[in-house]
Design a protein around this motif. Structure first.
Motif, PDB file in Angstrom:
ATOM      1  N   GLY A   7       0.715  -1.257   0.013  1.00 53.56           N
ATOM      2  CA  GLY A   7      -0.066   0.022   0.024  1.00 53.56           C
ATOM      3  C   GLY A   7       0.753   1.304  -0.115  1.00 53.56           C
ATOM      4  O   GLY A   7       2.123   1.459   0.309  1.00 53.56           O
ATOM      5  N   ARG A   8       0.283   2.425  -0.441  1.00 53.76           N
ATOM      6  CA  ARG A   8       0.951   3.581  -0.431  1.00 53.76           C
ATOM      7  C   ARG A   8       1.591   3.857   0.967  1.00 53.76           C
ATOM      8  O   ARG A   8       2.940   4.251   0.749  1.00 53.76           O
ATOM      9  CB  ARG A   8      -0.077   4.724  -0.661  1.00 53.76           C
ATOM     10  CG  ARG A   8       0.351   6.238  -0.304  1.00 53.76           C
ATOM     11  CD  ARG A   8       1.239   6.677  -1.584  1.00 53.76           C
ATOM     12  NE  ARG A   8       0.384   6.724  -2.726  1.00 53.76           N
ATOM     13  CZ  ARG A   8       1.198   7.120  -3.779  1.00 53.76           C
ATOM     14  NH1 ARG A   8       2.094   7.218  -3.821  1.00 53.76           N
ATOM     15  NH2 ARG A   8       0.445   6.910  -4.920  1.00 53.76           N
ATOM     16  N   SER A   9       0.901   3.706   2.322  1.00 56.09           N
ATOM     17  CA  SER A   9       1.610   4.068   3.582  1.00 56.09           C
ATOM     18  C   SER A   9       2.961   3.215   3.745  1.00 56.09           C
ATOM     19  O   SER A   9       3.973   3.799   4.072  1.00 56.09           O
ATOM     20  CB  SER A   9       0.803   4.034   4.655  1.00 56.09           C
ATOM     21  OG  SER A   9       0.473   2.500   4.786  1.00 56.09           O
ATOM     22  N   ARG A  10       2.809   1.881   3.277  1.00 55.41           N
ATOM     23  CA  ARG A  10       4.056   1.025   3.419  1.00 55.41           C
ATOM     24  C   ARG A  10       5.114   1.395   2.483  1.00 55.41           C
ATOM     25  O   ARG A  10       6.490   1.314   2.824  1.00 55.41           O
ATOM     26  CB  ARG A  10       3.707  -0.283   3.399  1.00 55.41           C
ATOM     27  CG  ARG A  10       4.803  -1.419   3.327  1.00 55.41           C
ATOM     28  CD  ARG A  10       5.601  -1.120   4.845  1.00 55.41           C
ATOM     29  NE  ARG A  10       6.644  -2.073   4.652  1.00 55.41           N
ATOM     30  CZ  ARG A  10       7.844  -1.988   5.345  1.00 55.41           C
ATOM     31  NH1 ARG A  10       8.038  -0.759   5.835  1.00 55.41           N
ATOM     32  NH2 ARG A  10       8.928  -2.886   5.224  1.00 55.41           N
TER      33      ARG A  10
ATOM     34  N   GLU B 204       5.810   4.538   1.333  1.00 54.88           N
ATOM     35  CA  GLU B 204       6.305   5.884   1.846  1.00 54.88           C
ATOM     36  C   GLU B 204       7.297   5.578   3.038  1.00 54.88           C
ATOM     37  O   GLU B 204       8.195   6.246   3.129  1.00 54.88           O
ATOM     38  CB  GLU B 204       5.462   6.606   2.029  1.00 54.88           C
ATOM     39  CG  GLU B 204       4.483   7.192   0.921  1.00 54.88           C
ATOM     40  CD  GLU B 204       3.336   8.098   1.231  1.00 54.88           C
ATOM     41  OE1 GLU B 204       2.886   8.237   2.569  1.00 54.88           O
ATOM     42  OE2 GLU B 204       2.696   8.724   0.424  1.00 54.88           O
ATOM     43  N   GLU B 205       6.744   4.467   3.980  1.00 54.59           N
ATOM     44  CA  GLU B 205       7.664   4.046   5.144  1.00 54.59           C
ATOM     45  C   GLU B 205       8.913   3.385   4.547  1.00 54.59           C
ATOM     46  O   GLU B 205      10.046   3.921   5.064  1.00 54.59           O
ATOM     47  CB  GLU B 205       6.932   3.123   5.895  1.00 54.59           C
ATOM     48  CG  GLU B 205       7.667   2.490   7.034  1.00 54.59           C
ATOM     49  CD  GLU B 205       6.861   1.513   7.749  1.00 54.59           C
ATOM     50  OE1 GLU B 205       7.419   0.598   8.251  1.00 54.59           O
ATOM     51  OE2 GLU B 205       5.477   1.425   7.892  1.00 54.59           O
TER      52      GLU B 205
ATOM     53  N   ARG C 270      11.488   6.137   3.263  1.00 54.68           N
ATOM     54  CA  ARG C 270      12.124   7.103   4.465  1.00 54.68           C
ATOM     55  C   ARG C 270      13.045   6.029   4.907  1.00 54.68           C
ATOM     56  O   ARG C 270      14.244   6.516   5.312  1.00 54.68           O
ATOM     57  CB  ARG C 270      11.134   7.119   5.447  1.00 54.68           C
ATOM     58  CG  ARG C 270      10.300   8.461   5.056  1.00 54.68           C
ATOM     59  CD  ARG C 270       9.463   9.033   6.310  1.00 54.68           C
ATOM     60  NE  ARG C 270       8.586   7.866   6.869  1.00 54.68           N
ATOM     61  CZ  ARG C 270       7.291   7.680   6.443  1.00 54.68           C
ATOM     62  NH1 ARG C 270       6.810   8.129   5.126  1.00 54.68           N
ATOM     63  NH2 ARG C 270       6.452   6.554   6.998  1.00 54.68           N
TER      64      ARG C 270
END
Length: 73
Positions: free
Chosen positions: A46-49, A51-52, A55
Protein backbone atom coordinates in the motif's frame (compact mmCIF):
# COMPACT_ATOMS: atom_id res chain seq x y z
CA UNK A 1 -11.98 -32.86 2.76
CA UNK A 2 -14.64 -30.31 1.84
CA UNK A 3 -16.59 -30.51 -1.38
CA UNK A 4 -15.71 -28.07 -4.14
CA UNK A 5 -18.55 -25.78 -5.22
CA UNK A 6 -17.79 -25.87 -8.96
CA UNK A 7 -20.66 -23.62 -10.09
CA UNK A 8 -19.50 -20.84 -7.76
CA UNK A 9 -15.86 -21.23 -8.79
CA UNK A 10 -16.77 -21.33 -12.48
CA UNK A 11 -18.83 -18.13 -12.17
CA UNK A 12 -15.97 -16.44 -10.32
CA UNK A 13 -13.40 -17.57 -12.87
CA UNK A 14 -15.36 -17.18 -16.09
CA UNK A 15 -17.49 -14.15 -15.28
CA UNK A 16 -15.58 -12.47 -12.48
CA UNK A 17 -12.03 -12.94 -13.75
CA UNK A 18 -12.93 -13.13 -17.45
CA UNK A 19 -11.09 -16.42 -17.96
CA UNK A 20 -11.78 -18.56 -21.00
CA UNK A 21 -12.93 -22.11 -20.19
CA UNK A 22 -9.57 -23.61 -21.21
CA UNK A 23 -7.75 -21.09 -19.00
CA UNK A 24 -10.05 -21.87 -16.06
CA UNK A 25 -9.59 -25.63 -16.34
CA UNK A 26 -5.81 -25.29 -16.75
CA UNK A 27 -5.50 -23.64 -13.32
CA UNK A 28 -4.78 -25.57 -10.17
CA UNK A 29 -7.16 -24.91 -7.27
CA UNK A 30 -4.34 -23.02 -5.50
CA UNK A 31 -3.79 -20.76 -8.54
CA UNK A 32 -7.50 -20.07 -8.82
CA UNK A 33 -7.73 -19.16 -5.14
CA UNK A 34 -4.79 -16.76 -5.49
CA UNK A 35 -6.43 -15.11 -8.49
CA UNK A 36 -9.59 -14.71 -6.46
CA UNK A 37 -7.63 -13.04 -3.65
CA UNK A 38 -7.57 -15.96 -1.21
CA UNK A 39 -4.63 -17.89 0.10
CA UNK A 40 -1.37 -17.31 1.88
CA UNK A 41 -0.16 -14.46 -0.29
CA UNK A 42 0.88 -11.26 1.43
CA UNK A 43 -1.31 -8.21 1.07
CA UNK A 44 -0.34 -5.90 -1.78
CA UNK A 45 2.02 -3.05 -1.00
CA UNK A 46 0.00 0.00 0.00
CA UNK A 47 0.92 3.67 -0.30
CA UNK A 48 1.71 4.06 3.42
CA UNK A 49 4.08 1.07 3.43
CA UNK A 50 5.78 2.32 0.25
CA UNK A 51 6.33 5.75 1.82
CA UNK A 52 7.65 4.09 4.97
CA UNK A 53 10.12 2.04 2.91
CA UNK A 54 11.24 5.14 1.00
CA UNK A 55 12.02 6.85 4.31
CA UNK A 56 13.86 3.79 5.62
CA UNK A 57 15.91 3.20 2.45
CA UNK A 58 16.22 6.45 0.49
CA UNK A 59 17.84 6.42 -2.94
CA UNK A 60 21.44 7.64 -2.93
CA UNK A 61 20.81 9.60 -6.14
CA UNK A 62 22.18 9.28 -9.62
CA UNK A 63 20.11 6.20 -10.42
CA UNK A 64 17.73 5.61 -13.30
CA UNK A 65 14.92 7.22 -11.31
CA UNK A 66 16.69 10.58 -11.54
CA UNK A 67 16.88 10.71 -15.32
CA UNK A 68 14.71 13.15 -17.16
CA UNK A 69 11.77 11.63 -18.99
CA UNK A 70 12.68 10.49 -22.44
CA UNK A 71 16.39 10.02 -21.65
CA UNK A 72 17.11 6.36 -22.33
CA UNK A 73 20.80 6.39 -21.70
Amino acid sequence: MSAIDWPVLMRAGLRGLGLRPAEFWALTPAELMLLLGHGGAAAPLGRSRLEEMLREWPDAGGGAGNRERGDHG
